[in-house]
Enzyme design. Structure first.
Site, PDB file in Angstrom:
ATOM      1  N   HIS A   1      36.253  41.762  37.444  1.00  0.00           N
ATOM      2  CA  HIS A   1      34.712  41.699  37.548  1.00  0.00           C
ATOM      3  C   HIS A   1      34.153  40.306  37.094  1.00  0.00           C
ATOM      4  O   HIS A   1      34.930  39.312  36.822  1.00  0.00           O
ATOM      5  CB  HIS A   1      33.991  42.809  36.627  1.00  0.00           C
ATOM      6  CG  HIS A   1      34.221  42.727  35.107  1.00  0.00           C
ATOM      7  ND1 HIS A   1      35.390  42.737  34.597  1.00  0.00           N
ATOM      8  CD2 HIS A   1      33.042  42.435  34.504  1.00  0.00           C
ATOM      9  CE1 HIS A   1      35.078  42.623  33.252  1.00  0.00           C
ATOM     10  NE2 HIS A   1      33.792  42.254  33.117  1.00  0.00           N
TER      11      HIS A   1
ATOM     12  N   HIS B   1      31.855  38.798  35.213  1.00  0.00           N
ATOM     13  CA  HIS B   1      31.513  38.314  34.239  1.00  0.00           C
ATOM     14  C   HIS B   1      32.264  37.062  33.670  1.00  0.00           C
ATOM     15  O   HIS B   1      33.302  37.008  33.849  1.00  0.00           O
ATOM     16  CB  HIS B   1      31.611  39.368  32.758  1.00  0.00           C
ATOM     17  CG  HIS B   1      30.585  40.559  32.923  1.00  0.00           C
ATOM     18  ND1 HIS B   1      30.618  41.588  32.351  1.00  0.00           N
ATOM     19  CD2 HIS B   1      29.453  40.457  33.529  1.00  0.00           C
ATOM     20  CE1 HIS B   1      29.388  42.236  32.642  1.00  0.00           C
ATOM     21  NE2 HIS B   1      28.641  41.524  33.331  1.00  0.00           N
TER      22      HIS B   1
ATOM     23  N   HIS C   1      35.578  36.590  31.916  1.00  0.00           N
ATOM     24  CA  HIS C   1      36.835  37.037  32.714  1.00  0.00           C
ATOM     25  C   HIS C   1      36.961  36.216  33.905  1.00  0.00           C
ATOM     26  O   HIS C   1      38.177  35.852  34.485  1.00  0.00           O
ATOM     27  CB  HIS C   1      36.372  38.776  33.396  1.00  0.00           C
ATOM     28  CG  HIS C   1      36.311  39.408  32.285  1.00  0.00           C
ATOM     29  ND1 HIS C   1      37.508  40.413  31.856  1.00  0.00           N
ATOM     30  CD2 HIS C   1      35.285  39.660  31.449  1.00  0.00           C
ATOM     31  CE1 HIS C   1      36.899  40.933  30.769  1.00  0.00           C
ATOM     32  NE2 HIS C   1      35.643  40.708  30.341  1.00  0.00           N
TER      33      HIS C   1
ATOM     34  N   HIS D   1      30.591  49.423  34.739  1.00  0.00           N
ATOM     35  CA  HIS D   1      30.483  48.260  33.934  1.00  0.00           C
ATOM     36  C   HIS D   1      29.631  47.307  34.518  1.00  0.00           C
ATOM     37  O   HIS D   1      28.488  46.595  34.357  1.00  0.00           O
ATOM     38  CB  HIS D   1      31.575  47.899  33.314  1.00  0.00           C
ATOM     39  CG  HIS D   1      31.324  46.446  32.455  1.00  0.00           C
ATOM     40  ND1 HIS D   1      30.914  46.555  30.972  1.00  0.00           N
ATOM     41  CD2 HIS D   1      31.726  45.315  32.587  1.00  0.00           C
ATOM     42  CE1 HIS D   1      30.911  45.376  30.619  1.00  0.00           C
ATOM     43  NE2 HIS D   1      31.565  44.237  31.581  1.00  0.00           N
TER      44      HIS D   1
ATOM     45  N   ASP E   1      36.888  45.541  31.781  1.00  0.00           N
ATOM     46  CA  ASP E   1      35.756  46.305  30.726  1.00  0.00           C
ATOM     47  C   ASP E   1      35.445  47.646  31.121  1.00  0.00           C
ATOM     48  O   ASP E   1      34.319  48.002  30.799  1.00  0.00           O
ATOM     49  CB  ASP E   1      34.791  45.263  30.625  1.00  0.00           C
ATOM     50  CG  ASP E   1      34.966  43.815  30.167  1.00  0.00           C
ATOM     51  OD1 ASP E   1      36.142  43.800  29.508  1.00  0.00           O
ATOM     52  OD2 ASP E   1      34.275  43.032  29.958  1.00  0.00           O
TER      53      ASP E   1
HETATM   54 FE    FE Z   1      34.256  41.161  28.962  1.00  0.00          FE
HETATM   55 ZN    ZN Z   2      32.396  42.295  31.474  1.00  0.00          ZN
END
Ligand code: FE
Ligand code: ZN
Length: 256
Positions: free
Chosen positions: A55, A57, A60, A113, A130
């Site tokens: 994902h 973020h 990551h 998430h 996550d």
């Molecule tokens: Fe994370």
């Molecule tokens: Zn995350």
């Protein structure tokens, strides 16, 4: 046959950049930071062959660009404009073989998430970012409790022996909450004791397994009487559906 190793390269406070190593090659999952990966590759004389992102973020994907400066490798990830470095956007059910590692991964879409979160499953391993954590689940930032409920349901359909490689070392905090959410579950207390001992020795508590999650993670046990009872008590009304139990304990955990 060279054996496959899966190494947790640590980043930030509690992120793990899971690194698949085989035959002098390495592929990384969710490199939030390039520096610790470059150090690891250098120290072990490895060549980076692929990057996988679950994902968008920053913790990551923040290391994608730095790694790409040193290695021209494919970046597998979701259909997500917020990760411009992804070169191979993947959908539900798509499969690919990780370059240089030779392991086939299947993609599962698990929005909740974030709206475009995906997980990778192959060779009895699950890389779930996550979405699912050992003893818990991710915060619902861009989705709904219903989406998290269905995402976790999809992951729980995998074989019990599947190893669960999640993105953070959250196990102890999650199990402390699990103990509150389902008091008297002996699998929670036994696991908590083991994880506490591991953390005291500065060891990684992961991977977990799907079977272990089924036995102890309250977020996948929303139909269990013990979890339903504490969630109802916390809500101040009688909850009946697994989905409303999940919504309640996710809110509860946010402020736990
Ligand atoms: Fe994370
Ligand atoms: Zn995350």
């Amino acid at each position: 046959m060279p054996t496959l190793k899966v190494i947790p390269v640590q980043a930030f406070n509690d992120n793990y950049i899971w690194t698949l190593v085989k035959d002098g090659n390495a592929a990384v999952v969710d490199p939030g930071d390039a520096a610790p990966v470059l150090d690891y590759l250098h120290n072990h004389q490895l060549t980076l062959t692929a990057i996988l992102n679950t994902h968008h973020h920053a913790d990551h994907v923040g290391g994608n660009s730095g790694l790409l400066e040193h290695f021209k490798v494919p970046v597998y990830g979701p259909h997500e404009e917020r990760i411009p470095t992804v070169s191979r956007q993947l959908c539900e059910g798509e499969k690919f073989v990780i370059d240089g590692i030779g392991v086939e991964m299947a993609v599962t879409e698990v929005p909740a998430h974030t709206r475009s979160h995906i997980a990778f499953y192959g060779a009895d391993m699950l890389f779930c970012g996550d979405t699912l954590f050992a003893g818990g689940c991710g915060r619902i930032f861009e989705g709904t409790p219903a989406q998290m409920h269905s995402a976790l349901g999809k992951l729980m359909a995998l074989p019990d022996h599947t190893r669960v490689y999640c993105g953070h070392e959250y196990t102890l905090a999650n199990l402390r909450f699990a103990r509150a959410a389902e008091p008297g579950n002996p699998l929670v207390s036994a696991w908590e004791e083991q994880a506490a001992a591991q953390r005291a020795r500065n060891e990684v508590t992961l991977p977990s397994t799907i079977g272990r999650e089924k036995g102890a993670n309250p977020f996948v046990r929303c139909d269990q009487p013990g979890v339903v009872a504490t969630a109802s008590q916390h809500a101040g009304r009688t909850l009946t559906e697994g989905l409303e139990v999940l919504a309640e304990i996710r809110l509860w955990k946010n402020n736990f």
